[in-house]
Motif scaffolding. Structure first.
Motif, short mmCIF file in Angstrom:
data_model
loop_
_atom_site.label_atom_id
_atom_site.label_comp_id
_atom_site.label_asym_id
_atom_site.label_seq_id
_atom_site.Cartn_x
_atom_site.Cartn_y
_atom_site.Cartn_z
N UNK A 114 15.60 -6.76 -10.65
CA UNK A 114 14.97 -7.75 -9.86
C UNK A 114 14.85 -7.67 -8.24
N UNK A 115 13.67 -6.97 -7.78
CA UNK A 115 13.56 -6.30 -6.09
C UNK A 115 13.87 -7.25 -5.25
N UNK A 116 14.32 -7.75 -4.36
CA UNK A 116 14.25 -8.36 -3.08
C UNK A 116 13.34 -7.65 -2.25
N UNK A 117 12.25 -8.02 -1.71
CA UNK A 117 11.11 -7.55 -1.19
C UNK A 117 10.84 -8.25 0.32
N UNK A 118 9.73 -7.96 0.82
CA UNK A 118 9.74 -9.38 2.21
C UNK A 118 7.85 -9.30 1.87
N UNK A 119 7.52 -10.60 2.36
CA UNK A 119 6.64 -10.96 2.40
C UNK A 119 5.65 -10.26 3.39
N UNK A 120 4.45 -10.41 1.93
CA UNK A 120 3.30 -9.55 3.28
C UNK A 120 3.57 -8.07 2.83
N UNK A 121 4.31 -7.49 1.91
CA UNK A 121 4.62 -6.45 1.77
C UNK A 121 3.05 -5.03 1.38
N UNK A 122 3.14 -4.30 2.04
CA UNK A 122 1.41 -3.34 1.53
C UNK A 122 1.79 -2.30 1.96
N UNK A 123 0.86 -1.56 1.60
CA UNK A 123 0.65 0.27 2.93
C UNK A 123 0.08 -0.18 4.48
N UNK A 124 -0.64 -1.28 4.26
CA UNK A 124 -0.59 -1.08 6.09
C UNK A 124 -0.40 -2.90 7.02
N UNK A 125 0.86 -3.06 6.42
CA UNK A 125 1.25 -3.97 6.43
C UNK A 125 2.01 -4.02 8.45
N UNK A 126 1.48 -4.92 9.29
CA UNK A 126 1.91 -4.49 10.67
C UNK A 126 3.70 -4.48 10.70
N UNK A 127 4.01 -5.22 9.84
CA UNK A 127 5.73 -4.95 10.14
C UNK A 127 5.90 -3.94 9.47
N UNK A 128 7.04 -2.57 9.93
CA UNK A 128 6.69 -1.34 9.64
C UNK A 128 7.57 -1.72 8.47
N UNK A 129 8.42 -2.58 8.44
CA UNK A 129 9.20 -1.89 7.29
C UNK A 129 8.94 -3.29 6.39
N UNK A 130 7.46 -3.62 6.18
CA UNK A 130 7.08 -3.80 4.76
C UNK A 130 6.35 -3.16 4.21
N UNK A 131 6.12 -1.96 5.03
CA UNK A 131 5.38 -0.74 3.85
C UNK A 131 6.33 -0.05 2.98
N UNK A 132 7.33 0.38 3.59
CA UNK A 132 8.85 0.39 2.59
C UNK A 132 9.10 -0.22 1.43
N UNK A 133 9.08 -1.65 1.67
CA UNK A 133 9.22 -2.40 0.60
C UNK A 133 8.28 -2.13 -0.40
N UNK A 134 6.54 -2.14 -0.16
CA UNK A 134 5.37 -1.59 -0.62
C UNK A 134 5.43 -0.28 -1.57
N UNK A 135 5.97 0.66 -1.17
CA UNK A 135 6.41 1.68 -1.52
C UNK A 135 7.23 1.67 -2.60
N UNK A 136 8.97 0.61 -2.35
CA UNK A 136 9.92 0.74 -3.45
C UNK A 136 9.41 -0.32 -4.46
N UNK A 137 8.55 -0.94 -4.27
CA UNK A 137 7.73 -2.16 -4.97
C UNK A 137 6.92 -1.10 -6.27
#
Length: 311
Positions: A114-137
Motif C-alpha cells: 500500500x503506497x502513499x502517492x500524490x494526487x494527480x501523479x502522472x509523467x507530465x504532472x505540473x508538480x515535479x515531485x508528483x512525477x516521482x510518485x508516478x514512476x514509483x507507481x
C-alpha cells in the motif's frame, strides 16, 4: 471496521498477517502504526533510525532500514505480508530509493504494498515531485505484487505552515483550487485499506485500486487565508506570485534547484487545476466525513500559533 482516532491504549493481543509500516516516526506512518496496533494487527516498524521510532504495544522494531539499502530492507521485511510504504523524503534519488524498497519487498516475499502517492501523479504532472510518485507507481505495477495506491492531496497542515509570521501566504497558485486533506483522514483511510477483513486475503477488494484522498471541498488560497484569519484573529492574506517572483522569494533559503522547483510547482499545480478534485474516498473508507480546513484549525491550534502575533 472503522479505524480509531489518535488515543492512548492498545489491544493486548495481536493476530493475523504481519504488516510492515515505514515512516513510523513521521506524521502519517506513526498514526497508521498506532491505529493498526490498537486493532490488534501485528506490526513491524521500519525506519532509517530505529531510535526515533515510537514504542507501541504489539509492535516490533526492525534494525535500521534505509530505502536505498536493499539488503537491509529485505531483512527488515522478512516474514511481512503487507508493506505500508510511505514515500521517502524528496531528493534527486527518491525514485531509485523507492525502486530499491519495492524490489526488497518482493524479494522478501511481501504479498501486498500500500503506497502513499500524490494526487494527480502522472509523467507530465505540473508538480515535479508528483512525477516521482508516478514512476514509483509504475514500478510497483510491473512488480507483480498486489498493490493499492493512496494519492493524497495537499496536507491541510501545510497551509498554516507555509504562511509567514507576517501573515502572508505567497505562491503562484493563481485562483486555482485545492481540496487539501488532514493527516488524520489519510491515516484512517489507510488503516481501513490495511486492515484484513475475514482473513489474509480479505483485503483483496482494494487490490489494484487507486484512492484519491482529499478534503470535502476545494478552495482557493485566498479563501484559505480568510479561514486562517478567522482562526488567528488577525488578517492573513494570500499574495499570488508569478513564477519569477516565486523563485526569487525562495532563493534566500539556499535550497538546491530541484527542491525549489518542487516548492514552486506545487503551487503551479493548483493554478493548473490539477489539485481541484474532490473525492469521496475518505468517507467511503472511514465511514465519516473528511475534515474541512475550519475543523482542522479548530482541532490543531498549534498549527497556526506562529500567526497569532504579527511578525
Amino acid at each position: 471496521m472503522t479505524p480509531s482516532n489518535d488515543t492512548h491504549g492498545s489491544e493486548d493481543r495481536t493476530s493475523g498477517p504481519l504488516t510492515a509500516v515505514t515512516g513510523a516516526s513521521g506524521a502519517l506512518g506513526g498514526r497508521v502504526a498506532k491505529r493498526l496496533t490498537r486493532a490488534g494487527v501485528p506490526v513491524r516498524l521500519l525506519g532509517r533510525d530505529p531510535s526515533r521510532l515510537p514504542e507501541l504495544p504489539g509492535a516490533d522494531t526492525a534494525p535500521a532500514a534505509p530505502y536505498g539499502d536493499g539488503e537491509a530492507m529485505r531483512r527488515a521485511l522478512a516474514g511481512a505480508h503487507t508493506l505500508f510504504l510511505v514515500s521517502a523524503h524528496e531528493s534527486p534519488d527518491r525514485v531509485r530509493e523507492h525502486v530499491s524498497a519495492v524490489d526488497a519487498a518482493t524479494a522478501a516475499g511481501v504479498e501486498r504494498i500500500v503506497y502513499v502517492s500524490f494526487l494527480g501523479a502522472a509523467p507530465d504532472a505540473t508538480f515535479t515531485f508528483a512525477r516521482d510518485h508516478w514512476e514509483t507507481e509504475a514500478h510497483i505495477r510491473v512488480s507483480g505484487v498486489r498493490h493499492t495506491f493512496l494519492r493524497d492531496s495537499w496536507y491541510l497542515a501545510g497551509l498554516p505552515a507555509m504562511t509567514g509570521t507576517d501573515g502572508v501566504l505567497r505562491g503562484p497558485a493563481g485562483d486555482g483550487r485545492v481540496a487539501a486533506v488532514a493527516h488524520e483522514d489519510i491515516a484512517d483511510a489507510a488503516t481501513a485499506v490495511l486492515l484484513p477483513a475475514g482473513g489474509p486475503d480479505g483485503d483483496a477488494a482494494h487490490d489494484g485500486v487507486t484512492y484519491d484522498l482529499t478534503g470535502p471541498e476545494a478552495f482557493t488560497l485566498a479563501e484559505a487565508a480568510e479561514e486562517l484569519s478567522r482562526a488567528a484573529g488577525r488578517t492573513i492574506t494570500y499574495v499570488p506570485q508569478t513564477r519569477e517572483e516565486a523563485y526569487a522569494s525562495r532563493s534566500r533559503y539556499g535550497a538546491q534547484d530541484w527542491e525549489v522547483a518542487g516548492w514552486v510547482t506545487s503551487y503551479e499545480a493548483i493554478a493548473a487545476g490539477e489539485m481541484a478534485a474532490v473525492s469521496d474516498a475518505v468517507p467511503r473508507l472511514t465511514g465519516r466525513p473528511a475534515k474541512d480546513l475550519a475543523t482542522y484549525l479548530r482541532e490543531h491550534p498549534d498549527s497556526y500559533r506562529h500567526l497569532l502575533t504579527p511578525g
